[in-house]
Design an enzyme around this catalytic site. Structure first.
Site, PDB file in Angstrom:
ATOM      1  N   ASP A   1       0.856  -1.197   0.000  1.00  0.00           N
ATOM      2  CA  ASP A   1       0.000   0.000   0.000  1.00  0.00           C
ATOM      3  C   ASP A   1       0.884   1.236   0.000  1.00  0.00           C
ATOM      4  O   ASP A   1       1.964   1.232   0.588  1.00  0.00           O
ATOM      5  CB  ASP A   1      -0.915   0.009   1.226  1.00  0.00           C
ATOM      6  CG  ASP A   1      -1.980  -1.067   1.167  1.00  0.00           C
ATOM      7  OD1 ASP A   1      -2.309  -1.507   0.050  1.00  0.00           O
ATOM      8  OD2 ASP A   1      -2.479  -1.477   2.235  1.00  0.00           O
TER       9      ASP A   1
ATOM     10  N   ASP B   1      -7.133  -1.591  -4.368  1.00  0.00           N
ATOM     11  CA  ASP B   1      -8.236  -1.275  -3.455  1.00  0.00           C
ATOM     12  C   ASP B   1      -9.188  -0.263  -4.077  1.00  0.00           C
ATOM     13  O   ASP B   1     -10.416  -0.367  -3.930  1.00  0.00           O
ATOM     14  CB  ASP B   1      -7.679  -0.729  -2.141  1.00  0.00           C
ATOM     15  CG  ASP B   1      -6.806  -1.729  -1.409  1.00  0.00           C
ATOM     16  OD1 ASP B   1      -7.006  -2.944  -1.614  1.00  0.00           O
ATOM     17  OD2 ASP B   1      -5.916  -1.299  -0.652  1.00  0.00           O
TER      18      ASP B   1
END
Length: 226
Positions: free
Chosen positions: A185, A199
């Site tokens: 991330d 995401d």
């Protein structure tokens, strides 16, 4: 007298006229019977227009459903997957183990972290479960693609498929181990969880599916009203 009648002749006008008329009637009736059928015979042979129309409407053809949108789904999925994969490769090479990069002051910055949980860092202790869930979502999308005729649904499922494949790739191939890998991330908004492009694709696809469901549009292109 008899000799004069023999020489002059006695015309048989009624008989000749009758014979002529009879022969004319015979000549006029012969072509009709030998040629095309009469109007009465033609009307008897051909069924009425209403009967033929009802016979044709007895087995109506199914309305065309259009072409399947499998190509659109695959194109969107490949685009989302490659975009996520390339961004993670750049982040690992340039940002990992480095200070965060500010994009919009303190509101948005890029910071490389490893997430063992689901999207936005939820449930880091259930990595294997999230891996199985991601694989199951991919299988469901592939099975649903066989009856996919709606363009908006193709885009939505393509986003879901690309995002799920992006995070599943991390879980399978990244450290610490196979099927327990941590997802990369790097998008870090202020006062919000850190996430990645996979995401984002999953969230956008999910929101689009909710909107299509509210509108009554099914994946096969039909519209229903509850």
């Amino acid at each position: 007298m008899a000799e004069a009648e023999r020489i002059i002749g006695t015309p048989d006008i009624p008989k000749a006229a009758g014979a002529g008329e009879h022969s004319t009637e015979e000549r006029s009736t012969e072509p009709v019977s030998a040629g095309k059928p009469s109007a009465e015979e033609k009307s008897a042979e051909e069924p009425p227009a209403e009967e033929s129309a009802s016979a044709a409407g007895a087995s109506p053809a199914a309305p065309p459903r259009g072409k399947r949108r499998l190509t659109v789904l695959l194109a969107v999925a490949v685009f989302a997957y490659l975009l996520d994969l390339v961004s993670k490769m750049i982040v690992v090479a340039k940002l990992e183990h480095h200070a965060p990069v500010k994009v919009v002051g303190d509101l948005l910055q890029f910071e490389a972290i490893r997430n063992a949980g689901a999207a936005f860092g939820v449930g880091s202790a259930y990595t294997v479960i999230f891996t199985v869930v991601a694989a199951s979502v991919i299988v469901v999308i592939v099975r649903l693609a066989r009856k996919l005729y709606s363009l908006p649904w193709a885009v939505a499922l393509g986003l879901l498929l690309g995002g799920a494949l992006g995070n599943l790739t991390d879980r399978v191939f990244r450290s610490p181990s196979t099927f327990q890998g941590a997802v990369v991330d790097f998008i870090a908004p202020a006062h919000f969880a850190v996430f990645n492009l996979a995401d984002s694709a999953i969230c956008c696809g999910g929101v689009l599916i909710v909107l299509l469901s509210f509108k009554g549009l099914d994946p096969d292109g039909t519209v229903h009203k509850d």
